[in-house]
Design an enzyme around this catalytic site. Structure first.
Site, mmCIF file in Angstrom:
data_model
loop_
_atom_site.group_PDB
_atom_site.id
_atom_site.type_symbol
_atom_site.label_atom_id
_atom_site.label_comp_id
_atom_site.label_asym_id
_atom_site.label_seq_id
_atom_site.Cartn_x
_atom_site.Cartn_y
_atom_site.Cartn_z
ATOM 1 N N LYS A 266 0.845 -1.193 0.000
ATOM 2 C CA LYS A 266 0.000 0.000 0.000
ATOM 3 C C LYS A 266 0.886 1.250 0.000
ATOM 4 O O LYS A 266 1.821 1.355 0.798
ATOM 5 C CB LYS A 266 -0.906 -0.023 1.234
ATOM 6 C CG LYS A 266 -1.986 1.042 1.251
ATOM 7 C CD LYS A 266 -2.917 0.817 2.431
ATOM 8 C CE LYS A 266 -4.046 1.818 2.463
ATOM 9 N NZ LYS A 266 -4.979 1.584 3.591
ATOM 10 N N GLU A 354 -19.140 -5.505 9.983
ATOM 11 C CA GLU A 354 -20.034 -4.747 10.866
ATOM 12 C C GLU A 354 -21.097 -5.626 11.503
ATOM 13 O O GLU A 354 -21.460 -5.435 12.675
ATOM 14 C CB GLU A 354 -20.693 -3.607 10.091
ATOM 15 C CG GLU A 354 -19.755 -2.485 9.698
ATOM 16 C CD GLU A 354 -18.989 -2.749 8.418
ATOM 17 O OE1 GLU A 354 -18.132 -1.918 8.046
ATOM 18 O OE2 GLU A 354 -19.249 -3.805 7.768
ATOM 19 N N ARG A 382 -25.295 -1.481 7.454
ATOM 20 C CA ARG A 382 -25.044 -2.843 6.999
ATOM 21 C C ARG A 382 -25.429 -3.863 8.070
ATOM 22 O O ARG A 382 -25.572 -5.052 7.783
ATOM 23 C CB ARG A 382 -23.562 -3.014 6.649
ATOM 24 C CG ARG A 382 -23.005 -1.916 5.770
ATOM 25 C CD ARG A 382 -21.626 -2.229 5.267
ATOM 26 N NE ARG A 382 -21.690 -3.126 4.132
ATOM 27 C CZ ARG A 382 -20.638 -3.735 3.608
ATOM 28 N NH1 ARG A 382 -19.449 -3.575 4.156
ATOM 29 N NH2 ARG A 382 -20.766 -4.516 2.561
#
Length: 622
Positions: A266, A354, A382
């Protein structure tokens, strides 16, 4: 790094590249020029994203991978879907949208996520994690039903997003089929923070020297993906375009479910991002394109709502050993990092999951703890079923802390926290608070955690917490912030809209109109004192940075009817619509929520006129 120039149609052209209008141009680039092309794209990304703000680290890490994808697959004939979508900037460049980066995530400009309105190469406007594999499964089924058996579907998903339960539901279905779905696992070892859990351990095993595992190699330790029905290819260096192209071409030719394990870094190619251990410059504002640092502050340091919450929670955790915290791969962005440093055993990062986070919190509450679940507002939706059936049904003391509630700004439709209040307002026993300032955030968080008879929620916006607005007095749980002695108009506000209401009230009083401003502090349950105040005024107007459908206005109107209070009520809030990206200030103005627009609405309501010429049930105000 080589210099960049703009070619025809605003497409990217490097020192050794012909102008890129679409993927066909990418496939025409000689192999010997691909490294220069990748350098050009990185230069472009660093210059543009540092100037506008946006997701920098994720995109720097997928430059070679995206080039290889567009050289092997024929977009849009072959669908390429980027999970979460915040790493699709390179894809946008290669599909002819480089010119739009001057206005990235600005009103009228390029979206920070895939957008069906922008390009036929964007199959879906996805920006919530773990959904790409389900999209891919459905598209592959559609291709089969229509006889397009020669087409491929590619889903690019990070190891962080792969921790989400929805991804595993999709893997279960895709692996059992024989459809040509290529799952590209972009493994950089992190989402915002390092990826944790059993999946991360398994991926480490696959990447470790000597642990390369083929799909049918029974002499090696078991490969989870192979056991789920995928041909496993990799691991492959995600920054070697030639190697990527070769392995992706192999995956395409297999015509069955394949998982390509690409190992990337990254922020690759930009020193400040690679060295940033916190989040690799995951998302940046306007920063220096050399150092990656924001410009020095010119005034006193601003205090964000998130930081206020983090410090307030730590103070409560110091006092109560039963307080624990949970987040879904967002330890720093949600403010839990200070508590995690001091009490690591009491803070749980469950990955991008979640639903699991909420029900795990329910289990902690059943075990005698008081969990604080810290999420962005847009991501709580969600887990609506888990909030309802796993927490509220059992009347469990779980506190939800919802950052980025209301209008968030440049991330656009999928990230505005517009729906949490509407959803949570339907949950039996749910108490919802919306602090107007940092002082109230501290107080309301303590009240929420002290509540043990059921769930509670505290919501606050993105950005800087303004100055405290002191109450003249408190009646019950309702703060009276302003009163003029004449009971004409009652402005009911909560959260960050209080400042606009105070400004509007001051100007209305100058025009001889009596205005009271109150902050109910707790949106639900509706306080009896609020009903009493409404009954004493000639007009009530609610103002909220939330959807009008199911907001405070709706709840208060219902209670006024139930208690035979006949005072007319009008509500100002966000429309039932998907709002685009732009600044928070501009989007609130478009929704009719500036101080001047509140004044205008009050004057029209007092005159018995619709608040807007084209008012409707789905409009800004009625």
């Amino acid at each position: 790094m080589t210099e960049l120039s703009e070619g025809r149609s605003g497409a990217l052209a490097g020192a050794h590249l012909t102008p890129l209008v679409g993927p066909h141009d990418v496939r025409a680039v000689p192999a010997g020029q691909l490294a220069a092309m990748a350098r050009d794209i990185r230069t472009f990304l660093i210059e543009k994203v540092c100037g506008t703000g946006g997701h920098l680290g994720p995109n720097l890490g997928v430059v070679e991978l995206t080039i290889a994808l567009h050289r092997v697959f024929d977009s849009p004939r072959d669908a390429i879907i980027f999970d979460t979508g915040h790493q699709a900037y390179v894809h946008k460049i290669l599909t002819g949208r480089a010119a739009g980066f001057d206005h990235l995530r600005q009103a009228g400009g390029l979206s920070g996520y895939p957008s069906r309105e922008e390009s036929v190469h964007d199959w879906c406007a996805n920006s919530h994690a773990s959904a790409s594999l389900s999209y891919a499964d459905g598209l592959a089924k559609a291709n089969e039903l229509r006889g397009h058996r020669e087409r491929s579907v590619v889903a690019v998903i990070g190891d962080g997003a792969m921790t989400g339960g929805m991804a595993w539901e999709a893997l279960n279905n895709i692996g059992a089929s024989q459809r040509p779905v290529v799952v590209v696992l972009n493994d950089n070892g992190r989402s915002y923070a390092p990826t944790a859990g059993a999946l991360a351990d398994h991926l480490h095993t696959l990447k470790h020297p000597g642990a390369h595992i083929g799909a049918f190699d029974r002499t090696r330790p078991p490969n989870l993906f192979a056991q789920l029905g995928f041909v496993y290819l990799g691991p492959v260096d995600g920054h070697d375009t030639g190697a990527l192209q070769g392995i992706l071409d192999q995956a395409r030719l297999l015509r069955r479910p394949v998982l390509v394990h690409a190992v990337t870094v990254k922020g690759w190619g930009f020193g400040p991002a690679e060295k940033d251990e916190a989040d690799c410059l995951h998302a940046v504002g306007t920063v220096d394109a050399v150092t990656g640092r924001p410009a020095p502050a010119t005034g006193p340091p601003a205090v964000s709502w998130t930081n206020v919450f983090g410090q307030a929670l730590l103070e409560v955790a110091d006092e109560r050993e039963d307080v624990v915290a949970i987040t879904a791969s967002m330890l720093r962005p949600t403010g839990l990092y200070p508590m995690a440093v001091k009490y690591p055993e009491r803070v749980f990062d469950v990955g991008i999951a979640e639903q699991h986070a909420v029900t795990s919190a329910a289990g902690l509450a059943l075990g005698g703890f008081h969990p604080v679940v810290a999420l962005y507002s847009t991501f709580l939706t969600r887990a609506a079923d888990q909030v309802l059936m796993d927490v509220a049904l059992h009347r469990l003391p779980v506190t939800f802390v919802l950052d980025r509630a209301g209008i968030t700004g440049p991330d656009g439709a999928s990230h505005h926290g517009m729906w949490d209040l509407s959803l949570l307002g339907m949950v039996p026993g749910m108490r919802i608070a919306a602090p107007r300032d940092s002082g109230q955030l501290r107080s309301l968080l303590r009240e929420a955690i002290a509540h043990e008879a059921g769930p509670s929620a505290v919501r606050f916006p993105k950005g800087t917490a303004g100055p405290n607005i002191e109450a003249l007095r408190r009646t019950g749980s309702v703060d009276v912030l302003a009163e003029s002695g004449i009971l004409d108009v009652l402005l009911v506000s909560y959260g960050p809209m209080t400042q606009q209401c105070m400004e509007a009230a001051a100007q209305l009083v100058e025009q001889g109109i009596g205005v009271s401003v109150v902050d109910p502090r707790w949106v639900t349950p509706v306080a009896q004192e609020l009903l009493d105040l409404a009954a004493r005024h000639r007009l009530v107007m609610t103002v909220e940075d939330s959807s009008r459908s199911g907001g405070l206005g709706n709840a208060l109107a219902q209670h006024l009817r139930d208690h035979a209070v006949t005072t007319p009520l009008h509500s100002l809030g966000l429309p039932r619509a998907f709002l685009t990206h732009g600044t928070r200030k501009d989007l609130l103005t478009e929704a009719g929520l500036s101080a001047a627009q509140i004044i205008y609405a009050v004057l029209r309501a007092r005159a018995g006129k619709p608040l807007t010429p084209d008012s409707s049930t789905d409009g800004i105000a009625t």
